[in-house]
Design a protein around this motif. Structure first.
Motif, mmCIF file in Angstrom:
data_model
loop_
_atom_site.group_PDB
_atom_site.id
_atom_site.type_symbol
_atom_site.label_atom_id
_atom_site.label_comp_id
_atom_site.label_asym_id
_atom_site.label_seq_id
_atom_site.Cartn_x
_atom_site.Cartn_y
_atom_site.Cartn_z
ATOM 1 N N SER A 59 0.818 -1.221 0.000
ATOM 2 C CA SER A 59 0.000 0.000 0.000
ATOM 3 C C SER A 59 0.850 1.269 0.000
ATOM 4 C CB SER A 59 -0.916 0.023 1.229
ATOM 5 O OG SER A 59 -0.152 0.223 2.407
ATOM 6 N N GLY A 60 2.072 1.162 0.527
ATOM 7 C CA GLY A 60 2.895 2.357 0.684
ATOM 8 C C GLY A 60 2.493 3.206 1.882
ATOM 9 N N LEU A 61 1.515 2.763 2.646
ATOM 10 C CA LEU A 61 1.080 3.530 3.826
ATOM 11 C C LEU A 61 1.970 3.198 5.023
ATOM 12 C CD1 LEU A 61 -2.810 3.106 3.456
ATOM 13 C CD2 LEU A 61 -1.373 5.010 2.676
ATOM 14 N N ARG A 62 2.126 4.182 5.909
ATOM 15 C CA ARG A 62 3.005 4.015 7.073
ATOM 16 C C ARG A 62 2.215 4.139 8.365
ATOM 17 N NH1 ARG A 62 5.246 1.957 4.147
ATOM 18 N NH2 ARG A 62 7.103 2.365 2.929
ATOM 19 N N PRO A 63 2.193 3.089 9.193
ATOM 20 C CA PRO A 63 1.404 3.146 10.425
ATOM 21 C C PRO A 63 2.050 4.036 11.486
ATOM 22 C CG PRO A 63 2.618 1.091 10.293
ATOM 23 C CD PRO A 63 2.880 1.799 9.003
ATOM 24 N N ASP A 64 1.192 4.628 12.322
ATOM 25 C CA ASP A 64 1.662 5.497 13.405
ATOM 26 C C ASP A 64 1.614 4.823 14.764
ATOM 27 O OD1 ASP A 64 2.003 8.193 11.978
ATOM 28 O OD2 ASP A 64 0.026 7.533 11.311
ATOM 29 N N ALA A 65 0.617 3.974 14.961
ATOM 30 C CA ALA A 65 0.483 3.324 16.271
ATOM 31 C C ALA A 65 -0.154 1.964 16.096
ATOM 32 C CB ALA A 65 -0.377 4.187 17.204
ATOM 33 N N ALA A 66 0.008 1.127 17.110
ATOM 34 C CA ALA A 66 -0.626 -0.196 17.109
ATOM 35 C C ALA A 66 -1.326 -0.382 18.447
ATOM 36 C CB ALA A 66 0.408 -1.298 16.904
ATOM 37 N N VAL A 67 -2.611 -0.742 18.379
ATOM 38 C CA VAL A 67 -3.365 -1.013 19.599
ATOM 39 C C VAL A 67 -3.321 -2.509 19.870
ATOM 40 C CG1 VAL A 67 -5.666 -0.987 20.645
ATOM 41 C CG2 VAL A 67 -4.886 0.971 19.268
ATOM 42 N N LEU A 68 -2.877 -2.869 21.067
ATOM 43 C CA LEU A 68 -2.831 -4.273 21.481
ATOM 44 C C LEU A 68 -4.012 -4.539 22.406
ATOM 45 C CD1 LEU A 68 0.965 -4.630 22.305
ATOM 46 C CD2 LEU A 68 -0.303 -6.089 20.696
ATOM 47 N N VAL A 69 -4.999 -5.256 21.929
ATOM 48 C CA VAL A 69 -6.152 -5.562 22.769
ATOM 49 C C VAL A 69 -5.774 -6.681 23.734
ATOM 50 C CG1 VAL A 69 -8.531 -6.377 22.798
ATOM 51 C CG2 VAL A 69 -7.762 -4.808 20.991
ATOM 52 N N ALA A 70 -6.005 -6.428 25.016
ATOM 53 C CA ALA A 70 -5.699 -7.422 26.052
ATOM 54 C C ALA A 70 -6.921 -7.572 26.940
ATOM 55 C CB ALA A 70 -4.513 -6.964 26.878
ATOM 56 N N THR A 71 -7.127 -8.771 27.435
ATOM 57 C CA THR A 71 -8.240 -9.000 28.358
ATOM 58 C C THR A 71 -7.704 -9.695 29.595
ATOM 59 O OG1 THR A 71 -8.684 -11.140 27.376
ATOM 60 C CG2 THR A 71 -9.967 -9.283 26.520
ATOM 61 N N VAL A 72 -8.445 -9.540 30.664
ATOM 62 C CA VAL A 72 -8.085 -10.244 31.895
ATOM 63 C C VAL A 72 -8.046 -11.740 31.641
ATOM 64 C CG1 VAL A 72 -8.954 -10.834 34.196
ATOM 65 C CG2 VAL A 72 -8.884 -8.419 33.454
ATOM 66 N N ILE A 118 -7.280 -2.327 27.304
ATOM 67 C CA ILE A 118 -7.855 -3.348 28.176
ATOM 68 C C ILE A 118 -9.350 -3.406 27.886
ATOM 69 C CG2 ILE A 118 -8.206 -4.110 30.555
ATOM 70 C CD1 ILE A 118 -5.759 -2.328 31.312
ATOM 71 N N ASN A 119 -9.749 -4.457 27.181
ATOM 72 C CA ASN A 119 -11.156 -4.631 26.818
ATOM 73 C C ASN A 119 -11.887 -5.201 28.037
ATOM 74 O OD1 ASN A 119 -13.599 -5.061 25.542
ATOM 75 N ND2 ASN A 119 -12.912 -6.919 24.476
ATOM 76 N N ALA A 120 -12.646 -4.343 28.721
ATOM 77 C CA ALA A 120 -13.234 -4.707 30.009
ATOM 78 C C ALA A 120 -14.426 -5.650 29.849
ATOM 79 C CB ALA A 120 -13.683 -3.448 30.741
ATOM 80 N N PHE A 121 -14.445 -6.679 30.675
ATOM 81 C CA PHE A 121 -15.587 -7.601 30.742
ATOM 82 C C PHE A 121 -16.297 -7.382 32.074
ATOM 83 C CE2 PHE A 121 -15.252 -10.935 27.357
ATOM 84 C CZ PHE A 121 -14.264 -10.312 26.628
ATOM 85 N N PRO A 122 -17.610 -7.671 32.138
ATOM 86 C CA PRO A 122 -18.350 -7.469 33.394
ATOM 87 C C PRO A 122 -17.765 -8.292 34.540
ATOM 88 C CG PRO A 122 -19.848 -7.942 31.560
ATOM 89 C CD PRO A 122 -18.459 -8.143 31.044
ATOM 90 N N SER A 123 -17.094 -9.409 34.210
ATOM 91 C CA SER A 123 -16.558 -10.272 35.256
ATOM 92 C C SER A 123 -15.162 -9.840 35.729
ATOM 93 C CB SER A 123 -16.492 -11.712 34.711
ATOM 94 O OG SER A 123 -15.808 -11.712 33.468
ATOM 95 N N ASP A 124 -14.629 -8.772 35.165
ATOM 96 C CA ASP A 124 -13.292 -8.312 35.575
ATOM 97 C C ASP A 124 -13.329 -7.605 36.935
ATOM 98 O OD1 ASP A 124 -12.557 -9.115 33.051
ATOM 99 O OD2 ASP A 124 -12.133 -7.103 32.281
ATOM 100 N N PHE A 125 -12.155 -7.518 37.570
ATOM 101 C CA PHE A 125 -12.017 -6.748 38.803
ATOM 102 C C PHE A 125 -10.985 -5.641 38.594
ATOM 103 C CE2 PHE A 125 -13.726 -10.801 39.988
ATOM 104 C CZ PHE A 125 -14.682 -10.484 40.951
ATOM 105 N N ASP A 126 -11.187 -4.502 39.299
ATOM 106 C CA ASP A 126 -10.270 -3.375 39.152
ATOM 107 C C ASP A 126 -8.832 -3.784 39.455
ATOM 108 O OD1 ASP A 126 -12.315 -1.729 38.385
ATOM 109 O OD2 ASP A 126 -12.573 -0.790 40.361
ATOM 110 N N SER A 127 -8.687 -4.659 40.455
ATOM 111 C CA SER A 127 -7.337 -5.098 40.836
ATOM 112 C C SER A 127 -6.643 -5.794 39.662
ATOM 113 C CB SER A 127 -7.432 -6.063 42.018
ATOM 114 O OG SER A 127 -8.183 -7.220 41.635
ATOM 115 N N GLU A 128 -7.438 -6.462 38.831
ATOM 116 C CA GLU A 128 -6.873 -7.185 37.681
ATOM 117 C C GLU A 128 -6.476 -6.201 36.573
ATOM 118 O OE1 GLU A 128 -9.334 -11.364 38.367
ATOM 119 O OE2 GLU A 128 -10.268 -9.795 37.141
#
Lengths: 568, 568
Positions: free
Chosen positions: A323-336, A391-401
């Protein structure tokens, strides 16, 4: 975090206010005369729009990827949708580019794939079924080539194509294990030449990757012509142009090369285009969609399949080169749950609920899996791009996590934010959007893992070491010989794709976290000469899924009002 | 008749003025809010429009059929288009209902099928390729059922389905002889249960017929559920509902049940919908399209496949029973070349030019083949419908030859007119339009060939004697036994379809004219329990075509401007 009484995805989708698609296009600066409507809420965009928009400023370019997911997936699409909406909440114009979901798996384990809660792509029925027919066009073009190849064998085989060398199988967009291995051409003399073959799912077709990588109709036509279907008895490649199929294939695919415009629950524009397989192919949406969308706003978010070692690596090393396009950032989705899974102490199985003990509050279990996150942050950095941990939050997550994930990410110098977009829509992704804006504003310099004039062996080794963290690569004698042959055949300048499991950064799907002290075995290498890459196969790659004992299809139906039920 | 310097079909199509499709719909009284646009010049029509229009007067209902065609076809579609335009020239509002052409054969011998000259259906590229994806939806629904059946066998076969009894093959819209007979399920234990099977072309799918015969989404769902895929070891039928596939199939087909609106070269509305095979299936366009279009003007023209012994017989005995609509007239398309061919003195081969001696002036040769025309007029009369003979004029015809056809038709009391619609558009079909108006104005009383409470044997015999002019039917022992079994299974009340050659009124494709003194052999009978008919197979029926040595696909391509070339 308390669980919210969230309406079902279906209820949210039906209650959502959809803008007329011409209005969504207008807001993105796409002229109405470039739209070809498919119903009221989907349109194809004529590629002439790329020229129309060429003089507009370029958006910041952000790839959405993930840490190594569990077999359940970690909500990457949903987070991408939420983030696009979150950027809009902040007053930025954002466009999202996604792959089209494959219809076959929708009727298998998976159900629909259109985001979740208040972060969905709409209309979701069209998205999950035929959309504008692009997958069907790929199926038709792919199978026309197969028919032309067998027809050539039947009518005297003037090209001296060795039937045993024909690697061009057929495709269907259905999970059908019984078609994996077939013998065809049985019956009488007029019923063709008997030989072994089989079917893959349409998303695994080289035609799908070609559609995703082509930069114009002419480029599409030329790539199709270069597809190698097999070899002559003398070992010379036989192409789609040799069997005179590529012109007709291009005609079948003419409209499929136009990206499809949809919208999110909050009316953010979404380009959905092509769906190449994430393990043997590029796993990224189309180049033309990104080339168009880069001029439609302030931010272009594009999703890459599986973890950063998989889709994002190919995004950087293959798609961005084309494409010749240059990325600026990458989002890493993480879950508990994914970090807990990387502790190695739980067993997560596709199509089954999580083990209940994974839902207990346990920051310790999250920390035990944190090496995987650290490694993905390093992978992103290896490309000179700013990492943002979502951090893709789930209803079952805890703040400590969540706090543990935040701490690990910050210790690595990455941006990080919790996002509650499923429950709260774009407002819930506001912090994440701010983190992405900050990351894009940082100094960064994009770089590839390897140069195209490295040898194919060197390229594969570079990905294995730099991206996967392997100690090296073990090529089988056949693979080593074939790589040499590919250099002779003129494929030496191609980038590489490594077909391996997405369930580990290593090639062993059972290894959690960030495996160390291992070598990448490469059993076999193949050339996708039309798409323009060489792929190395490490481990068992299934290219035609099967249906489970109780497939999703069994619960999908129309209700008395003719509305679809059971798809989500 | 002198030859005119006619521009190519492609040049005429590109120069034609297309109305916006909403305008075409408006002129036919179809409310704009019922349209779902697919590009600018095609729209699907929501079935709610049937209710919107229910109180409007009914059009005269005219079926377009033909005498027994040569393998080249006699321009039935083109004549139907010309006639619709001719009726408009006379000031009547006419709507045309056509089958959708199958994409596979377009890449084989055939090329495109969209009319010719100044009597074409537009846009012709969409018509000949994917249109709105209905064929693809049929393919997907059909193959999902096949996958569900094999999946059932794989996961323990709770229903005790006998694998050797499974008659549900797979389908693809491609000419691919190598798929006629396959062995599937090879490989390891996880790769399914090995068994013999094969692929048919999509137009031959029972799902296609079901789509064509369904009167509502609910009816579609129920018919899909009744499809019989095979039998248990104990001989009980196993249905699509038993393997829980029918709901998902209906979801896949939901939009495909909506008719597609296009227009002719002169902007006459054309509904293009469904394309069931003409030899083993009904060979007619959809019931819903006709139920909708009957309220859109003064005349509804609907085309039936092949000669009046084939598509029109099923139109009368099967389609009209389902739709409840009553035809007023039948147009029999005749050509000088087809009558000459029925003299038995020429050999016409598909994909080859006519023998040059057929182009010499020879009213005698036309007269020698006239029995075929007489027989088709009798067939139409047997249904109590007024026959109109349409002489589809070719540049190579002579007035003396047209005069013979006219004389024969008038001697039988049929209306007759020469039509030059290919060269002159609607103006050239003015006489034909007047003949059709006159025929519709006559006293007539529609009747079926048989009653539904006759036995299946009696129904087959009635069609053979009354329509084909056979002396009787010879059932094979298997066919006779199966017919008895079908009566027990509850299929006795179905109408029948006889799968035979379309190249003769008899079951022997080499017999020209109006064969006498022959009996119809019935080798095998099958039940299409979902579509709701029993079909009797007489002779070799190929349900998957092959590609010729030099397929049309080899010449189809995109030019430098990205325009399609070679499709017509």
């Amino acid at each position: 975090m308390p669980t919210s009484p969230l309406p079902s995805d279906l209820a949210i989708a039906r209650a959502a206010h959809l803008e007329p698609i011409a209005e969504v296009a207008r807001a993105a600066g796409i002229p109405e005369q470039r739209l070809e409507p498919y119903g009221r809420h989907v349109a194809k965009i004529d590629l002439a729009a790329v020229r129309d928009l060429a003089d507009r400023p370029s958006a910041k370019y952000v790839v959405i990827t993930a840490i190594t997911p569990t077999p359940l997936g970690e909500g990457k699409t949903t987070t991408a949708v939420g983030l696009a909406q979150g950027l809009s909440v902040l007053g930025h114009r954002a466009t999202l580019a996604l792959r089209q979901p494959s219809m076959g798996p929708t009727f298998g384990i998976k159900g629909g794939a259109a985001g979740a809660g208040y972060s969905q792509v709409l209309p979701m029925e069209q998205l999950n079924l035929h959309l504008t027919g692009d997958f069907h066009a790929v199926t038709a073009a792919h199978n026309l080539l197969a028919a032309m190849v067998d027809n050539h064998l039947h009518h005297g085989n003037e090209l001296e194509l060795d039937p045993r060398s024909v690697a061009w199988r057929r495709v269907l967009d259905v999970n059908d294990r019984a078609l994996r291995n077939i013998v065809e051409g049985l019956g009488a003399r007029i019923d063709g030449v008997p030989r072994q073959s089989g079917f893959d799912i349409t998303a695994a077709s080289e035609v799908m990757v070609i559609l995703g990588l082509s930069t114009s109709l002419r480029d599409l036509r030329e790539r199709l012509g270069r597809i190698v279907v097999g070899f002559t008895y003398a070992g010379r490649p036989v192409t789609a142009d040799d069997v005179k199929a590529a012109g007709a294939m291009a005609v079948i695919l003419k409209d499929a090369l136009k990206p499809n415009l949809l919208q999110t629950t909050e009316n953010t524009p979404v380009l959905v285009h092509t769906g190449p397989f994430g393990n043997i192919a590029t796993g990224n949406s189309s180049v033309v969609a990104d080339q168009l969308a880069i001029h439609t706003g302030d931010y272009l978010l594009t999703e890459a399949g599986f973890g950063s070692d998989m889709g994002a690596e190919r995004f950087f090393n293959v798609k961005c080169r084309v494409s010749g396009l240059r990325p600026d950032a990458a989002v890493l989705v993480a879950t508990v749950r994914s970090l807990k899974a990387h502790s190695g102490n739980y067993r997560v199985v596709a199509g089954k609920p999580l083990p209940p003990e994974m839902l207990h509050e346990s920051p310790r279990a999250v920390r035990a899996g944190a090496d995987n996150l650290r490694r993905h942050i390093e992978i992103v950095r290896s490309f000179g791009v700013s990492p943002v941990v979502a951090i893709n939050a789930f209803p079952s997550d805890f703040d400590s996590e969540h706090a543990v994930i935040r701490e690990v990410a910050e210790a690595e110098g990455a941006h990080v934010a919790v996002s509650t977009h499923v429950v709260d829509g774009g407002k819930g992704a506001r912090d994440l959007a701010e983190a992405v804006v900050a990351a894009c504003g940082e100094q960064h310099e994009f770089r590839y893992t390897y140069e195209l004039d490295d040898t194919l062996r060197e390229k594969i080794e570079a990905v294995a070491r730099t991206v996967y963290g392997a100690d090296g690569v073990d090529f089988s004698p056949t693979a080593a010989k074939d790589l040499e042959r590919f250099e002779v055949l003129g494929y030496g300048g191609f980038p590489v794709v490594i077909a391996k499991t997405h369930l580990s950064i290593s090639s062993d799907p059972t290894l959690r976290g960030a495996p160390k002290g291992w070598r990448l075995p490469v059993r076999e290498v193949r050339a996708a000469a039309g798409a323009g890459y060489v792929y190395a196969i490490s481990g068992e790659m299934r290219t035609m899924p099967g249906l489970p004992r109780n497939p999703a299809a069994a619960s999908i139906d129309l209700d008395d009002d003719g509305e679809v039920v059971g798809l989500f």
